[in-house]
Design a protein around this motif. Sequence first.
Motif, PDB file in Angstrom:
ATOM      1  N   TYR A 129       0.792  -1.232   0.000  1.00 40.72           N
ATOM      2  CA  TYR A 129       0.000   0.000   0.000  1.00 40.72           C
ATOM      3  C   TYR A 129       0.831   1.292   0.000  1.00 40.72           C
ATOM      4  N   PRO A 130       1.802   1.463   0.922  1.00 37.74           N
ATOM      5  CA  PRO A 130       2.517   2.751   0.931  1.00 37.74           C
ATOM      6  C   PRO A 130       3.270   3.026  -0.363  1.00 37.74           C
ATOM      7  N   HIS A 131       3.762   1.965  -1.018  1.00 36.80           N
ATOM      8  CA  HIS A 131       4.508   2.155  -2.271  1.00 36.80           C
ATOM      9  C   HIS A 131       3.556   2.570  -3.400  1.00 36.80           C
ATOM     10  N   MET A 132       2.378   1.972  -3.417  1.00 33.26           N
ATOM     11  CA  MET A 132       1.400   2.330  -4.454  1.00 33.26           C
ATOM     12  C   MET A 132       0.885   3.747  -4.230  1.00 33.26           C
ATOM     13  N   LYS A 133       0.643   4.056  -2.977  1.00 35.42           N
ATOM     14  CA  LYS A 133       0.170   5.405  -2.655  1.00 35.42           C
ATOM     15  C   LYS A 133       1.209   6.434  -3.119  1.00 35.42           C
ATOM     16  N   LYS A 134       2.457   6.118  -2.832  1.00 36.76           N
ATOM     17  CA  LYS A 134       3.548   7.021  -3.220  1.00 36.76           C
ATOM     18  C   LYS A 134       3.630   7.172  -4.742  1.00 36.76           C
ATOM     19  N   ALA A 135       3.355   6.074  -5.460  1.00 27.84           N
ATOM     20  CA  ALA A 135       3.432   6.096  -6.927  1.00 27.84           C
ATOM     21  C   ALA A 135       2.218   6.795  -7.556  1.00 27.84           C
ATOM     22  N   GLY A 136       1.242   7.160  -6.724  1.00 29.47           N
ATOM     23  CA  GLY A 136       0.055   7.849  -7.258  1.00 29.47           C
ATOM     24  C   GLY A 136      -1.066   6.913  -7.654  1.00 29.47           C
ATOM     25  N   GLY A 137      -0.911   5.630  -7.322  1.00 29.20           N
ATOM     26  CA  GLY A 137      -1.984   4.673  -7.615  1.00 29.20           C
ATOM     27  C   GLY A 137      -1.430   3.273  -7.765  1.00 29.20           C
ATOM     28  N   GLY A 138      -2.330   2.314  -7.922  1.00 24.00           N
ATOM     29  CA  GLY A 138      -1.873   0.937  -8.077  1.00 24.00           C
ATOM     30  C   GLY A 138      -3.034   0.000  -8.329  1.00 24.00           C
ATOM     31  N   LYS A 139      -2.679  -1.261  -8.503  1.00 24.59           N
ATOM     32  CA  LYS A 139      -3.663  -2.297  -8.833  1.00 24.59           C
ATOM     33  C   LYS A 139      -3.375  -3.530  -7.986  1.00 24.59           C
ATOM     34  N   ILE A 140      -4.375  -4.012  -7.288  1.00 28.93           N
ATOM     35  CA  ILE A 140      -4.220  -5.248  -6.521  1.00 28.93           C
ATOM     36  C   ILE A 140      -5.241  -6.251  -7.047  1.00 28.93           C
ATOM     37  N   ILE A 141      -4.746  -7.417  -7.415  1.00 25.52           N
ATOM     38  CA  ILE A 141      -5.614  -8.467  -7.960  1.00 25.52           C
ATOM     39  C   ILE A 141      -5.555  -9.663  -7.014  1.00 25.52           C
ATOM     40  N   CYS A 142      -6.700 -10.016  -6.441  1.00 24.13           N
ATOM     41  CA  CYS A 142      -6.771 -11.182  -5.561  1.00 24.13           C
ATOM     42  C   CYS A 142      -7.426 -12.334  -6.328  1.00 24.13           C
ATOM     43  N   ILE A 143      -7.116 -13.559  -5.912  1.00 25.75           N
ATOM     44  CA  ILE A 143      -7.686 -14.709  -6.606  1.00 25.75           C
ATOM     45  C   ILE A 143      -8.672 -15.426  -5.694  1.00 25.75           C
ATOM     46  N   GLY A 144      -9.943 -15.337  -6.053  1.00 26.25           N
ATOM     47  CA  GLY A 144     -10.978 -16.111  -5.378  1.00 26.25           C
ATOM     48  C   GLY A 144     -11.097 -17.462  -6.052  1.00 26.25           C
ATOM     49  N   ALA A 175     -11.615   1.364   0.645  1.00 27.60           N
ATOM     50  CA  ALA A 175     -10.699   2.171   1.470  1.00 27.60           C
ATOM     51  C   ALA A 175      -9.669   2.908   0.634  1.00 27.60           C
ATOM     52  N   TRP A 176      -9.189   2.248  -0.420  1.00 25.92           N
ATOM     53  CA  TRP A 176      -8.025   2.776  -1.140  1.00 25.92           C
ATOM     54  C   TRP A 176      -8.370   3.419  -2.485  1.00 25.92           C
ATOM     55  N   ALA A 177      -9.659   3.473  -2.822  1.00 21.60           N
ATOM     56  CA  ALA A 177     -10.056   4.131  -4.081  1.00 21.60           C
ATOM     57  C   ALA A 177      -9.588   5.585  -4.080  1.00 21.60           C
ATOM     58  N   LYS A 178      -9.628   6.217  -2.913  1.00 18.57           N
ATOM     59  CA  LYS A 178      -9.212   7.625  -2.829  1.00 18.57           C
ATOM     60  C   LYS A 178      -7.718   7.793  -3.152  1.00 18.57           C
ATOM     61  N   ASP A 179      -6.960   6.723  -3.020  1.00 19.02           N
ATOM     62  CA  ASP A 179      -5.532   6.751  -3.360  1.00 19.02           C
ATOM     63  C   ASP A 179      -5.284   6.279  -4.794  1.00 19.02           C
ATOM     64  N   TYR A 231      -5.999  -6.630 -18.046  1.00 14.76           N
ATOM     65  CA  TYR A 231      -7.121  -5.691 -17.894  1.00 14.76           C
ATOM     66  C   TYR A 231      -7.138  -5.094 -16.482  1.00 14.76           C
ATOM     67  N   LEU A 232      -7.034  -5.963 -15.464  1.00 16.02           N
ATOM     68  CA  LEU A 232      -7.156  -5.476 -14.085  1.00 16.02           C
ATOM     69  C   LEU A 232      -5.881  -4.782 -13.583  1.00 16.02           C
ATOM     70  N   ALA A 233      -4.792  -4.868 -14.364  1.00 14.92           N
ATOM     71  CA  ALA A 233      -3.544  -4.198 -13.987  1.00 14.92           C
ATOM     72  C   ALA A 233      -3.340  -2.902 -14.758  1.00 14.92           C
ATOM     73  N   SER A 234      -4.214  -2.626 -15.710  1.00 19.61           N
ATOM     74  CA  SER A 234      -3.962  -1.516 -16.635  1.00 19.61           C
ATOM     75  C   SER A 234      -4.971  -0.388 -16.447  1.00 19.61           C
ATOM     76  N   ALA A 235      -4.745   0.690 -17.189  1.00 22.39           N
ATOM     77  CA  ALA A 235      -5.643   1.852 -17.129  1.00 22.39           C
ATOM     78  C   ALA A 235      -7.052   1.498 -17.586  1.00 22.39           C
ATOM     79  N   ALA A 236      -7.202   0.381 -18.278  1.00 22.99           N
ATOM     80  CA  ALA A 236      -8.525  -0.032 -18.751  1.00 22.99           C
ATOM     81  C   ALA A 236      -9.497  -0.278 -17.598  1.00 22.99           C
ATOM     82  N   SER A 237      -8.953  -0.504 -16.402  1.00 23.18           N
ATOM     83  CA  SER A 237      -9.826  -0.801 -15.244  1.00 23.18           C
ATOM     84  C   SER A 237      -9.684   0.261 -14.147  1.00 23.18           C
ATOM     85  N   ASP A 238      -9.469   1.523 -14.549  1.00 23.62           N
ATOM     86  CA  ASP A 238      -9.206   2.561 -13.540  1.00 23.62           C
ATOM     87  C   ASP A 238     -10.425   2.962 -12.711  1.00 23.62           C
ATOM     88  N   PHE A 239     -11.616   2.616 -13.158  1.00 22.74           N
ATOM     89  CA  PHE A 239     -12.802   3.022 -12.374  1.00 22.74           C
ATOM     90  C   PHE A 239     -13.578   1.795 -11.941  1.00 22.74           C
TER      91      PHE A 239
END
Length: 239
Positions: A129-144, A175-179, A231-239
């Motif tokens: 989280y702190p590294h992504m916040k610092k970078a101005g954003g990020g993508k986390i993909i979990c596997i269900g 929680a982290w959408a704001k970041d 898709y989930l790591a790229s700008a295509a899924s920013d919202f």
Amino acid sequence: MTKMFDLTGKVAIVTGGNGGIGLGMAQGLAQAGAAVAVVGRNAAKNQAAVDGLKKLGGKAIAIEADVTDEAACRKLVADTVEALGRLDILVNNAGMNIRKQPQDYTLKEWQEVMRTNLDSAFMMSQAAYPHMKKAGGGKIICIGSMTTIFGAPFVAPYSASKGAIVQMARSMATAWAKDNIQVNAVLPGFIDTDLTKGARRDVPGLSDKVVARTPAGRWGVPPDLAGTAVYLASAASDF
Ligand code: NDP
């Protein structure tokens, strides 16, 4: 259009990236231009995966670590940032299963599944989280899993971990959408990997049942998940 899926300059960590679904996703990310840190306990498998990713033209590093260990999670995130300069994408993919009837598990076995599938994703996401916040954003993909939704006689701790990881992802997403960090979960169908080779061995008739109930009429293969990861790591899924 292609720019929307471009990961050039991005850095990804894929836990369990040395085989199965994790490797399929890592290959997709590398093909889209990301540098990838492959995390697993088996150093030889890590190295083989990294060699393959480099052949796709990308930067890749191997990190030997057990993601059930909190200190190891923090260290591997720090090591990735040191080696590759930043962190934009985390794939919480490492996972395992112990197949038994519910009454036969020891508490230790229950905890091993939960620690590997769920606690690791929590610890890795916290460390990232702190590294992504610092970078101005990020993508986390979990596997269900399909067991996020359905039960089966031999997956009590596994299905508990996979139900929980999706609820954790939803909470982190809010929680982290704001970041500008998007957190998503993928629920793959039945994919042919070492994990499911074990299931086919333990559960007679499983292979035929999967083919019969899967509309595509086949088991999935790890490259089927590559596009989902991009898709989930790229700008295509920013919202
Ligand atoms: P595999 O057994 O092929 O791969 C599991 C990966 O996780 C390996 O790379 C393994 O590497 C790594 N791993 C396991 N435990 C740890 C640990 N403690 N620390 C670090 N790495 C670990 O499984 P799949 O590819 O099938 O599964 C990947 C994910 O997808 C799992 O979360 C699984 O639950 C999920 N899934 C799988 C489905 C399927 O049909 N295959 C369907 C739905 C979800 P190493 O042994 O080197 O540590």
